[in-house]
Scaffold this motif. Structure first.
Motif, mmCIF file in Angstrom:
data_model
loop_
_atom_site.group_PDB
_atom_site.id
_atom_site.type_symbol
_atom_site.label_atom_id
_atom_site.label_comp_id
_atom_site.label_asym_id
_atom_site.label_seq_id
_atom_site.Cartn_x
_atom_site.Cartn_y
_atom_site.Cartn_z
ATOM 1 N N VAL A 45 -7.868 41.766 -12.396
ATOM 2 C CA VAL A 45 -7.689 42.838 -11.412
ATOM 3 C C VAL A 45 -6.478 42.449 -10.569
ATOM 4 N N SER A 46 -5.357 43.071 -10.824
ATOM 5 C CA SER A 46 -4.137 42.614 -10.164
ATOM 6 C C SER A 46 -3.318 43.752 -9.578
ATOM 7 N N LYS A 47 -2.483 43.387 -8.648
ATOM 8 C CA LYS A 47 -1.531 44.314 -8.052
ATOM 9 C C LYS A 47 -0.233 43.547 -7.858
ATOM 10 N N ASN A 48 0.855 44.115 -8.317
ATOM 11 C CA ASN A 48 2.151 43.423 -8.279
ATOM 12 C C ASN A 48 2.069 42.067 -8.966
ATOM 13 N N GLY A 49 1.245 41.988 -10.000
ATOM 14 C CA GLY A 49 1.128 40.748 -10.757
ATOM 15 C C GLY A 49 0.292 39.675 -10.089
ATOM 16 N N LYS A 50 -0.396 40.020 -8.986
ATOM 17 C CA LYS A 50 -1.195 39.028 -8.262
ATOM 18 C C LYS A 50 -2.665 39.436 -8.257
ATOM 19 N N SER A 51 -3.518 38.472 -8.561
ATOM 20 C CA SER A 51 -4.958 38.729 -8.604
ATOM 21 C C SER A 51 -5.612 38.193 -7.329
ATOM 22 N N PRO A 52 -6.865 38.564 -7.080
ATOM 23 C CA PRO A 52 -7.567 38.013 -5.911
ATOM 24 C C PRO A 52 -7.717 36.493 -5.991
ATOM 25 N N MET A 53 -7.787 35.955 -7.205
ATOM 26 C CA MET A 53 -7.856 34.509 -7.358
ATOM 27 C C MET A 53 -6.544 33.867 -6.921
ATOM 28 N N ASP A 54 -5.430 34.532 -7.214
ATOM 29 C CA ASP A 54 -4.116 34.039 -6.762
ATOM 30 C C ASP A 54 -4.063 34.026 -5.237
ATOM 31 N N PHE A 55 -4.567 35.096 -4.633
ATOM 32 C CA PHE A 55 -4.558 35.168 -3.171
ATOM 33 C C PHE A 55 -5.388 34.044 -2.569
ATOM 34 N N LEU A 56 -6.611 33.844 -3.076
ATOM 35 C CA LEU A 56 -7.487 32.807 -2.525
ATOM 36 C C LEU A 56 -6.872 31.416 -2.671
ATOM 37 N N ALA A 57 -6.162 31.188 -3.767
ATOM 38 C CA ALA A 57 -5.560 29.869 -4.003
ATOM 39 C C ALA A 57 -4.525 29.515 -2.937
ATOM 40 N N GLY A 58 -4.010 30.519 -2.245
ATOM 41 C CA GLY A 58 -3.011 30.266 -1.210
ATOM 42 C C GLY A 58 -3.578 30.242 0.197
ATOM 43 N N GLN A 59 -4.895 30.204 0.323
ATOM 44 C CA GLN A 59 -5.525 30.302 1.633
ATOM 45 C C GLN A 59 -6.104 28.986 2.165
ATOM 46 N N SER A 60 -5.785 27.866 1.540
ATOM 47 C CA SER A 60 -6.421 26.601 1.924
ATOM 48 C C SER A 60 -6.203 26.235 3.391
ATOM 49 N N SER A 61 -5.113 26.686 3.981
ATOM 50 C CA SER A 61 -4.853 26.341 5.387
ATOM 51 C C SER A 61 -5.836 27.037 6.333
ATOM 52 N N SER A 62 -6.567 28.022 5.830
ATOM 53 C CA SER A 62 -7.526 28.733 6.684
ATOM 54 C C SER A 62 -8.954 28.237 6.487
ATOM 55 N N TRP A 63 -9.159 27.264 5.622
ATOM 56 C CA TRP A 63 -10.494 26.733 5.399
ATOM 57 C C TRP A 63 -10.705 25.541 6.319
ATOM 58 N N HIS A 64 -11.580 25.662 7.276
ATOM 59 C CA HIS A 64 -11.775 24.567 8.225
ATOM 60 C C HIS A 64 -13.227 24.337 8.600
ATOM 61 N N SER A 65 -14.151 24.970 7.893
ATOM 62 C CA SER A 65 -15.562 24.751 8.195
ATOM 63 C C SER A 65 -16.335 24.632 6.890
ATOM 64 N N VAL A 66 -17.555 24.136 6.985
ATOM 65 C CA VAL A 66 -18.374 23.987 5.788
ATOM 66 C C VAL A 66 -18.608 25.336 5.122
ATOM 67 N N THR A 67 -18.794 26.398 5.902
ATOM 68 C CA THR A 67 -19.047 27.705 5.297
ATOM 69 C C THR A 67 -17.802 28.263 4.617
ATOM 70 N N ASP A 68 -16.626 27.940 5.138
ATOM 71 C CA ASP A 68 -15.392 28.349 4.458
ATOM 72 C C ASP A 68 -15.354 27.758 3.053
ATOM 73 N N TYR A 69 -15.630 26.466 2.967
ATOM 74 C CA TYR A 69 -15.576 25.789 1.671
ATOM 75 C C TYR A 69 -16.680 26.276 0.741
ATOM 76 N N GLU A 70 -17.867 26.507 1.278
ATOM 77 C CA GLU A 70 -18.982 26.978 0.451
ATOM 78 C C GLU A 70 -18.694 28.359 -0.119
#
Length: 397
Positions: A45-70
């Motif tokens: 499922v992509s738009k402009n060649g980018k999938s939701p998995m691609d988007f999530l892979a670039g979000q590590s700087s916003s993960w800062h709690s146990v629930t974020d990681y879970e």
């Protein structure tokens, strides 16, 4: 599913109507699980060649709690990604870094429930201490709140049933039976459940449908019928003509998020999505069961979205439901209460940084700074003494 895809942003992720153009980390994660439950591979499922998995892979700087990681681990596992290396992060190690000596994962009910589900999704052994802790914090009424001792709610009770079943508890386990009795006691006449007093809502009822399925019962069957209304039927009745699901009759909030929940419920897929057992949940014994990864669904060519993004709104559940609706279970609670989208997100920290933050340790750099501060003072003391002696000798004679 089409409604969720119509709200895909240019970055590949998803956002609530009106909240783009930047996608939401949480909304995207839950959408990935909803799509996967509906039999759609989120990688296709992509738009402009980018999938939701691609988007999530670039979000590590916003993960800062146990629930974020879970939450992220559950989404990555549902999408068939590598939970040991995603966006440069070992999601399993991050979740494990919050495990306490007693086995519980984090200190909130939702963080432990979603921790158990994350372990199951990752294919690793669920700590027996996490299961015992969860059973010990079950309320006398049979339900669970977001935190130990907190008032029971249907969302967290549904999530807890899924967690205990994923950990290997049998359907006739006393904790499971007490939880089902609690849900029966709070079920509304329309067949649904409500997080807040009043009308039933689609989100709470979706969590309950998943919990009921995980317990081996039929959420559309006679056992859960109230005046001919069932939890499954209530969720289905909340769908609008454009495909999205209303949160509550007369209240349409966080439609993408709510729709993702409903997809999981109507597909009869408990969390973790994408993981199944060698035997149906209703027939499992009390031990930890072997798990297998469900075959990834294939997508037809027309499943790649051109994307428009109609409306927008937002929430989050690793227990989360923003915008002032219900607090979800996902991993939220107080460990991360209603994970609404936060504007100022802290960068993810390594386990070492977490340890230093908790102990207040400053490392060798802090010690060196202290030394440079003391050195001038140590040199000044003898010089002042010598000057005083000189003045005394000069003027005293």
């Amino acid at each position: 599913a089409s409604y969720i895809r119509s709200n895909q942003m240019d970055d590949g992720g998803f956002a609530e109507p009106g909240r783009g153009p930047q996608s939401s980390d949480g909304t995207t994660a839950w959408s990935v699980m909803g799509l996967r439950a509906a039999g759609i591979d989120p990688n296709n499922v992509s738009k402009n060649g980018k999938s939701p998995m691609d988007f999530l892979a670039g979000q590590s700087s916003s993960w800062h709690s146990v629930t974020d990681y879970e939450r992220t681990l559950l989404a990555v596992a549902a999408g068939g990604g590598n939970v040991r290396s995603f966006g440069g992060v070992d999601l399993v190690a991050e979740v494990q870094s919050y495990q306490r000596s007693g086995g519980n994962i984090g200190d909130a009910v939702n963080s432990n429930a979603f921790g158990i589900l994350a372990y199951k999704a990752a294919g690793i052994t669920v700590p027996s201490g996490a299961v015992k802790w969860h059973q010990n914090v079950q309320n006398p009424d049979g339900g669970w709140g977001n935190n130990p001792g907190g008032a029971s709610n249907p969302d967290m009770t549904g999530a807890s049933i899924m967690a205990l079943r994923a950990a290997g508890a049998s359907a006739d386990d006393p904790s499971i039976q007490a939880a089902l009795d609690y849900l029966h006691s709070i079920q509304n006449a329309d067949g649904g459940f409500s997080f807040q007093p009043g009308k039933s809502d689609a989100s709470a009822t979706s969590w309950c449908v998943q919990g009921i399925v995980a317990a081996g019962q039929d959420p559309a069957g006679g056992e859960w019928s109230r005046n001919g209304n069932t939890p499954y039927g209530f969720v289905a009745s909340m769908q609008a003509s454009d495909g999205h699901f209303y949160w509550m009759e007369g209240a349409d909030k966080n439609p993408v998020w709510t729709t993702a929940y409903a997809l999981c419920a109507l597909a009869r897929k408990p969390f973790p999505i994408g993981i199944t057992y060698t035997e149906p949940p209703a027939e499992q014994g009390g031990g930890v069961n072997e798990q297998t990864q469900e075959e990834q669904p294939s997508s037809s060519p027309d499943e790649t979205d051109t994307g428009q993004g109609e409306q927008d709104g937002e929430a989050e559940a690793s227990g989360e439901e923003a915008a002032g609706e219900e607090e979800e279970p996902d991993a939220a609670g107080d460990e991360e209460t209603v994970e609404s989208e936060k504007e100022d997100k802290q960068p993810a920290r390594t386990s070492q940084e977490k340890s230093e933050a908790e102990t207040g340790g400053g490392g060798s750099t802090g010690g060196t700074s202290m030394l440079w501060w003391l050195l001038p003072l140590l040199l000044a003391v003898p010089l002042l003494g010598l000057g005083g002696w000189y003045i005394y000798r000069r003027y005293a004679t």
